[in-house]
Write an enzyme that holds these catalytic residues in place. Structure first.
Site, PDB file in Angstrom:
ATOM      1  N   SER A   1       1.144  12.917 -15.159  1.00 62.28           N
ATOM      2  CA  SER A   1       0.208  12.766 -16.272  1.00 62.28           C
ATOM      3  C   SER A   1       0.069  14.111 -16.950  1.00 62.28           C
ATOM      4  O   SER A   1       0.252  15.169 -16.317  1.00 62.28           O
ATOM      5  CB  SER A   1      -1.161  12.304 -15.761  1.00 62.28           C
ATOM      6  OG  SER A   1      -2.150  12.454 -16.768  1.00 62.28           O
TER       7      SER A   1
ATOM      8  N   LYS B   1      -1.440  14.883  -9.857  1.00 61.28           N
ATOM      9  CA  LYS B   1      -0.399  14.749 -10.874  1.00 61.28           C
ATOM     10  C   LYS B   1       0.416  16.038 -11.029  1.00 61.28           C
ATOM     11  O   LYS B   1       1.620  15.980 -11.322  1.00 61.28           O
ATOM     12  CB  LYS B   1      -1.025  14.344 -12.209  1.00 61.28           C
ATOM     13  CG  LYS B   1      -1.587  12.919 -12.213  1.00 61.28           C
ATOM     14  CD  LYS B   1      -0.552  11.871 -11.849  1.00 61.28           C
ATOM     15  CE  LYS B   1      -0.992  10.463 -12.201  1.00 61.28           C
ATOM     16  NZ  LYS B   1       0.002   9.433 -11.802  1.00 61.28           N
TER      17      LYS B   1
ATOM     18  N   TYR C   1      -7.409  14.026  -9.551  1.00 59.79           N
ATOM     19  CA  TYR C   1      -6.303  13.425 -10.307  1.00 59.79           C
ATOM     20  C   TYR C   1      -5.360  14.493 -10.860  1.00 59.79           C
ATOM     21  O   TYR C   1      -4.133  14.371 -10.743  1.00 59.79           O
ATOM     22  CB  TYR C   1      -6.906  12.596 -11.444  1.00 59.79           C
ATOM     23  CG  TYR C   1      -5.933  11.814 -12.281  1.00 59.79           C
ATOM     24  CD1 TYR C   1      -5.415  10.603 -11.832  1.00 59.79           C
ATOM     25  CD2 TYR C   1      -5.565  12.263 -13.547  1.00 59.79           C
ATOM     26  CE1 TYR C   1      -4.541   9.866 -12.616  1.00 59.79           C
ATOM     27  CE2 TYR C   1      -4.698  11.528 -14.341  1.00 59.79           C
ATOM     28  CZ  TYR C   1      -4.190  10.330 -13.869  1.00 59.79           C
ATOM     29  OH  TYR C   1      -3.321   9.609 -14.655  1.00 59.79           O
TER      30      TYR C   1
ATOM     31  N   ASP D   1       0.874  -1.173   0.000  1.00 58.50           N
ATOM     32  CA  ASP D   1       0.000   0.000   0.000  1.00 58.50           C
ATOM     33  C   ASP D   1       0.910   1.221   0.000  1.00 58.50           C
ATOM     34  O   ASP D   1       1.577   1.502   1.006  1.00 58.50           O
ATOM     35  CB  ASP D   1      -0.894  -0.013   1.234  1.00 58.50           C
ATOM     36  CG  ASP D   1      -1.766   1.234   1.350  1.00 58.50           C
ATOM     37  OD1 ASP D   1      -1.648   2.145   0.506  1.00 58.50           O
ATOM     38  OD2 ASP D   1      -2.548   1.302   2.323  1.00 58.50           O
ATOM     39  N   VAL D   2       0.966   1.947  -1.118  1.00 62.54           N
ATOM     40  CA  VAL D   2       1.936   3.036  -1.233  1.00 62.54           C
ATOM     41  C   VAL D   2       1.611   4.224  -0.341  1.00 62.54           C
ATOM     42  O   VAL D   2       2.427   5.142  -0.209  1.00 62.54           O
ATOM     43  CB  VAL D   2       2.080   3.513  -2.696  1.00 62.54           C
ATOM     44  CG1 VAL D   2       2.629   2.396  -3.569  1.00 62.54           C
ATOM     45  CG2 VAL D   2       0.763   4.063  -3.236  1.00 62.54           C
TER      46      VAL D   2
END
Length: 244
Positions: free
Chosen positions: A139, A156, A152, A59-60
């Site tokens: 991204s 990113k 997101y 689990d990061v």
């Protein structure tokens, strides 16, 4: 064999860009520590690698898990030379409909996960005296922002700032930190989009096609290897020209 006798850790390595990256690094001689939260998918992915591979369920967002991950590289192979912070997922919705947990979870996995991975890898590399390479997967959404992706896109974009700051902190030790910003890459997540959305996105790409995971992996290989030995704090776009 650009990474002969090197050891690489790849998070989110069970599928998509992460698996393609692990395969590319392995093809150039690297030992691989493959990490993912999905144990079953991790096992299937490891079978595709023609190299020494260690699987770690991770689990990061957990400091303990990430510390154990980098320790597994040293315990298994005696070094940590390349760290690829790739783990991530999406929970898209407009701000009006997005829940606070959807925001927190996406930011935590992408941004906190990359920070924990960068910190843990750098600590090991400094202790071992390794002139290592850390690659953070951002991204193109982090550059331009995408509707329905405030969580997101924010995460990113944060990875870019993390990468540039960490590069300045770690350069004295010979540790390089770079980021990549993929565009539309043909993964399971992209293939699940509605045809009309895919057509609209395709129309924005000068090269007139979607990217393949292997095309992202080859750029990671470049940043992982000595070919990019005088590059740190950079952000490479892999987008076919979209949003250039």
């Amino acid at each position: 064999m650009l990474l002969q006798n090197k050891t690489s850790v790849v998070t989110g390595g069970a599928r998509g860009i992460g698996l393609a990256t692990a395969q590319e690094l392995a093809a150039h001689g690297s030992n691989i520590v493959l990490a993912d939260l999905d144990a079953a998918a991790l096992g299937r992915a490891a079978e595709t690698l023609q190299t020494n591979v260690v699987k770690v369920v991770c689990d990061v967002t957990s400091p303990g898990d990430v510390d154990a991950l980098v320790a597994a590289a040293v315990d298994s192979f005696g070094s940590l030379d390349v760290m690829v912070n790739n783990a991530g997922f999406t929970r898209d919705a407009t701000m009006r409909k997005m829940t606070e947990s959807d925001f927190d979870d996406v930011v935590s996995v992408h941004l906190k996960g990359a920070w924990l991975g960068t910190r843990a890898a750098a600590d090991v590399m400094r202790r071992l005296g390794t002139a290592g390479s850390i690659i953070n997967v951002s991204s193109i959404s982090g550059k331009v922002g995408m509707p329905g992706q405030t969580n997101y896109s924010a995460a990113k974009a944060g990875i870019v700032g993390l990468t540039k700051a960490a590069a300045k902190e770690l350069g004295f030790a010979g540790i390089r930190v770079n980021a990549i910003q993929p565009g539309i890459i043909r993964t399971d997540m992209v293939e699940s989009l509605r045809p009309e959305i895919l057509d609209q996105k395709l129309s924005e790409i000068p090269l007139a096609r979607f990217g393949e995971p292997g095309e992202v992996a080859s750029v990671v290989l470049f940043l992982a290897s000595g070919m990019s030995s005088y590059m740190t704090g950079t952000v490479l776009e892999i987008t076919g020209g979209r949003h250039a």
